[in-house]
Design a protein around this motif. Structure first.
Motif, PDB file in Angstrom:
ATOM      1  N   ARG A  92      52.063  26.240  23.580  1.00 21.10           N
ATOM      2  CA  ARG A  92      52.395  26.114  24.999  1.00 21.10           C
ATOM      3  C   ARG A  92      53.732  26.763  25.365  1.00 21.10           C
ATOM      4  N   LYS A  93      54.447  27.310  24.431  1.00 15.09           N
ATOM      5  CA  LYS A  93      55.738  27.898  24.760  1.00 15.09           C
ATOM      6  C   LYS A  93      55.511  29.166  25.572  1.00 15.09           C
ATOM      7  N   PRO A  94      56.034  29.228  26.795  1.00 19.84           N
ATOM      8  CA  PRO A  94      55.739  30.378  27.660  1.00 19.84           C
ATOM      9  C   PRO A  94      56.451  31.637  27.201  1.00 19.84           C
ATOM     10  N   PRO A  95      55.923  32.789  27.623  1.00 18.24           N
ATOM     11  CA  PRO A  95      56.608  34.051  27.323  1.00 18.24           C
ATOM     12  C   PRO A  95      57.958  34.102  28.028  1.00 18.24           C
ATOM     13  N   SER A  96      58.784  35.070  27.642  1.00 20.23           N
ATOM     14  CA  SER A  96      60.053  35.271  28.341  1.00 20.23           C
ATOM     15  C   SER A  96      59.762  35.721  29.771  1.00 20.23           C
ATOM     16  N   PHE A  97      60.718  35.521  30.663  1.00 15.93           N
ATOM     17  CA  PHE A  97      60.507  35.851  32.070  1.00 15.93           C
ATOM     18  C   PHE A  97      60.125  37.313  32.275  1.00 15.93           C
ATOM     19  N   ARG A  98      60.654  38.201  31.474  1.00 20.52           N
ATOM     20  CA  ARG A  98      60.352  39.622  31.667  1.00 20.52           C
ATOM     21  C   ARG A  98      58.897  39.952  31.344  1.00 20.52           C
ATOM     22  N   ASP A  99      58.221  39.036  30.624  1.00 19.74           N
ATOM     23  CA  ASP A  99      56.827  39.274  30.264  1.00 19.74           C
ATOM     24  C   ASP A  99      55.842  38.512  31.134  1.00 19.74           C
ATOM     25  N   LEU A 100      56.347  37.761  32.116  1.00 21.94           N
ATOM     26  CA  LEU A 100      55.478  36.999  33.001  1.00 21.94           C
ATOM     27  C   LEU A 100      55.079  37.822  34.222  1.00 21.94           C
ATOM     28  N   HIS A 101      54.021  37.400  34.879  1.00 17.92           N
ATOM     29  CA  HIS A 101      53.465  38.162  35.987  1.00 17.92           C
ATOM     30  C   HIS A 101      53.387  37.306  37.262  1.00 17.92           C
ATOM     31  N   VAL A 102      53.715  37.922  38.381  1.00 14.78           N
ATOM     32  CA  VAL A 102      53.463  37.304  39.678  1.00 14.78           C
ATOM     33  C   VAL A 102      52.163  37.899  40.221  1.00 14.78           C
ATOM     34  N   PHE A 103      51.624  37.248  41.242  1.00 13.06           N
ATOM     35  CA  PHE A 103      50.370  37.716  41.834  1.00 13.06           C
ATOM     36  C   PHE A 103      50.569  39.079  42.483  1.00 13.06           C
ATOM     37  N   THR A 104      49.615  39.996  42.256  1.00 14.65           N
ATOM     38  CA  THR A 104      49.727  41.364  42.762  1.00 14.65           C
ATOM     39  C   THR A 104      48.622  41.745  43.740  1.00 14.65           C
ATOM     40  N   GLY A 105      47.517  40.991  43.724  1.00 15.40           N
ATOM     41  CA  GLY A 105      46.355  41.382  44.516  1.00 15.40           C
ATOM     42  C   GLY A 105      45.379  42.263  43.761  1.00 15.40           C
ATOM     43  N   HIS A 106      45.720  42.635  42.530  1.00 19.03           N
ATOM     44  CA  HIS A 106      44.829  43.493  41.738  1.00 19.03           C
ATOM     45  C   HIS A 106      43.521  42.791  41.373  1.00 19.03           C
ATOM     46  N   ILE A 107      43.447  41.472  41.580  1.00 13.22           N
ATOM     47  CA  ILE A 107      42.198  40.760  41.338  1.00 13.22           C
ATOM     48  C   ILE A 107      41.082  41.334  42.214  1.00 13.22           C
ATOM     49  N   ALA A 108      41.434  41.968  43.331  1.00 15.62           N
ATOM     50  CA  ALA A 108      40.439  42.572  44.215  1.00 15.62           C
ATOM     51  C   ALA A 108      39.698  43.721  43.543  1.00 15.62           C
ATOM     52  N   GLU A 109      40.270  44.270  42.463  1.00 14.56           N
ATOM     53  CA  GLU A 109      39.637  45.376  41.755  1.00 14.56           C
ATOM     54  C   GLU A 109      38.567  44.896  40.768  1.00 14.56           C
ATOM     55  N   VAL A 110      38.518  43.607  40.535  1.00 12.64           N
ATOM     56  CA  VAL A 110      37.526  43.050  39.605  1.00 12.64           C
ATOM     57  C   VAL A 110      36.206  42.937  40.347  1.00 12.64           C
ATOM     58  N   ASN A 111      35.256  43.821  40.042  1.00 11.29           N
ATOM     59  CA  ASN A 111      34.008  43.870  40.800  1.00 11.29           C
ATOM     60  C   ASN A 111      32.817  43.343  40.006  1.00 11.29           C
ATOM     61  N   VAL A 112      33.083  42.363  39.132  1.00 10.48           N
ATOM     62  CA  VAL A 112      32.010  41.616  38.484  1.00 10.48           C
ATOM     63  C   VAL A 112      32.225  40.141  38.817  1.00 10.48           C
ATOM     64  N   PRO A 113      31.189  39.325  38.732  1.00  6.18           N
ATOM     65  CA  PRO A 113      31.365  37.906  39.079  1.00  6.18           C
ATOM     66  C   PRO A 113      32.373  37.215  38.163  1.00  6.18           C
ATOM     67  N   VAL A 114      33.232  36.434  38.774  1.00  3.97           N
ATOM     68  CA  VAL A 114      34.145  35.552  38.054  1.00  3.97           C
ATOM     69  C   VAL A 114      33.693  34.122  38.347  1.00  3.97           C
ATOM     70  N   ILE A 115      33.447  33.361  37.277  1.00  2.00           N
ATOM     71  CA  ILE A 115      32.935  32.004  37.411  1.00  2.00           C
ATOM     72  C   ILE A 115      33.949  31.037  36.813  1.00  2.00           C
ATOM     73  N   ALA A 116      34.395  30.089  37.611  1.00  4.85           N
ATOM     74  CA  ALA A 116      35.347  29.083  37.135  1.00  4.85           C
ATOM     75  C   ALA A 116      34.593  27.832  36.693  1.00  4.85           C
ATOM     76  N   LEU A 117      34.932  27.335  35.512  1.00  7.89           N
ATOM     77  CA  LEU A 117      34.372  26.091  34.985  1.00  7.89           C
ATOM     78  C   LEU A 117      35.347  24.971  35.316  1.00  7.89           C
ATOM     79  N   LEU A 118      35.190  24.374  36.480  1.00  7.33           N
ATOM     80  CA  LEU A 118      36.097  23.319  36.927  1.00  7.33           C
ATOM     81  C   LEU A 118      35.509  21.950  36.607  1.00  7.33           C
ATOM     82  N   GLY A 119      36.291  20.894  36.853  1.00  6.60           N
ATOM     83  CA  GLY A 119      35.835  19.552  36.526  1.00  6.60           C
ATOM     84  C   GLY A 119      36.309  18.524  37.536  1.00  6.60           C
TER      85      GLY A 119
END
Length: 396
Positions: free
Chosen positions: A137-164
């Protein structure tokens, strides 16, 4: 593929219970470790696979580490802390076991928020015995972390979340079983893990999101999904859920909905559970209310229900499946008892292009008929929300 490391998994007083979900997950499936024993003094002499309601896996349960080392033919490569308690601090007795494991030459794998690599004594003993400590669970250093970019819009296959509807209700187990079933019928599926168990099991893509600063949770989920899409060119992407959208103690599922922008949700539910795990005064939500909340928060739809049969006999589970399908108009199953065929069919019904997009020869396989279960008002016009998947499928 490199050989799996052998491992003993510590799960004192919790194996087979909700807080023992990490140990249970590793016994059921791991690409990284070969589990050779479990430590739980309440279940000494039993087989770990049978204790989880499955077949004999040849994984004995031991009273303590000394008992395990005296019985096993060889000292395991790793000692894994296999509990996931709400209280992240280990006890003095557990601390001594970690030290004992390192002195026996075993690497230590830790999934807690208490990082062993920040403990001077643990670090000193590890160096002295030439072993490694891994804090999942130890997170990466800040320089290796990502903020939201909107590039998820380029994913053109179904994404299915297994929620509970709660913590520790079988989301990852269903995700693993479904991922294997999809790949077995020639639909290339990639699983993105979001918790410590999935990462220990060897998920290639993912992040332990509950250890991240909130600023980066959504971006790390988006990055994992985009990375899996770009590297694997899958037909479908599954993402493991955490806790529940309705759970007041945790926010992970909100981040998963925002970061992955799923086209569909499979909702995991334990019908016999009356109160939330670790919160005995907090009643479980109804499955209807969870569906309504998910679909109100995100531009997505619940397309199927997966059950956890904890506290239920087979006949009870079968009846609940019938009741849910009649009441909710959604295909419902228990993958540990009935397999994942019904979920595969549900996804094929909701996203028919995934059957066309596969570029490989599929084995002869007939999906179970569930069209009469799926209400037209729930699965008609279920299309991905990020890109023109139908158009791209038509060009293949």
């Amino acid at each position: 593929m490199p050989a799996k490391q052998t491992a003993i998994v510590y799960c004192e007083k919790q194996f087979g219970l909700p807080d023992g979900k990490t140990a249970a997950g590793l016994v059921r499936h791991s690409e990284t470790y070969k589990v050779v024993g479990v430590i739980d003094s309440f279940l000494v002499g039993r087989d770990a696979g049978e204790e989880l309601g499955g077949k004999n896996e040849g994984i004995p349960i031991f009273a303590n580490l000394a008992d395990a080392l005296a019985t096993l033919p060889k000292t395991p490569d790793c000692y894994i802390y296999g509990k996931a308690p709400l209280d992240a601090q280990i006890s003095l007795a557990e601390r001594l076991l970690v030290l004992e494991a390192m002195e026996e030459g075993m690497d230590v794998v830790n999934g807690l928020h208490q990082f062993f690599t920040d403990d001077p004594e643990f670090v000193q003993v590890a160096e002295h015995n030439s072993v490694r400590i891994t804090d999942i669970r130890k997170p990466p250093s800040f320089r290796d972390l990502h903020v939201f970019t909107g590039h998820i819009a380029e994913v053109n296959v179904p994404v299915i979340a297994l929620l509970g509807t709660d913590c520790a209700c079988g989301k990852m187990t269903t995700a693993i079983e479904l991922n294997a079933a999809l790949n077995n019928v020639g639909i290339k599926s990639v699983l993105v893990a979001t918790g410590q168990t999935g990462m220990m099991q060897g998920a290639k893509y993912g992040a332990t999101i509950d250890s991240l600063t909130s600023q980066f949770v959504i971006g790390e989920i988006e990055n994992a999904v985009v990375h899996a899409f770009e590297k694997e060119h899958p037909d479908i992407i599954l993402i493991e859920g955490q806790s529940a959208v309705s759970h007041p103690a945790f926010m992970s599922s909100i981040g998963i909905l925002k970061g992955s922008m799923p086209d569909g949700v499979i909702l995991q539910h334990p019908p016999a559970r009356r109160f939330r795990v670790d919160f005995p005064d907090m009643a479980m939500p109804s499955i209807e209310s969870e569906i309504q909340l998910i679909e109100a928060i995100a531009n997505t739809r619940v397309v199927a229900i997966a059950l956890s049969h904890e506290g239920m006999e087979t006949e009870e589970t079968d009846q609940v499946i019938k009741d849910y399908e009649a009441r909710l108009g959604l295909p419902t199953t228990d993958v540990l008892t009935n397999g994942s065929d019904k979920l595969v069919r549900a996804l094929a019904e909701a996203f028919p292009h995934i059957m066309l997009q596969s570029r490989r020869n599929r084995p002869q396989y007939t999906l179970p008929k569930i069209r009469s279960v799926i209400g037209a008002d729930r699965t008609s016009n279920v299309t991905p929300i990020r890109g023109p998947v139908g158009d791209s499928a038509a060009t293949l």
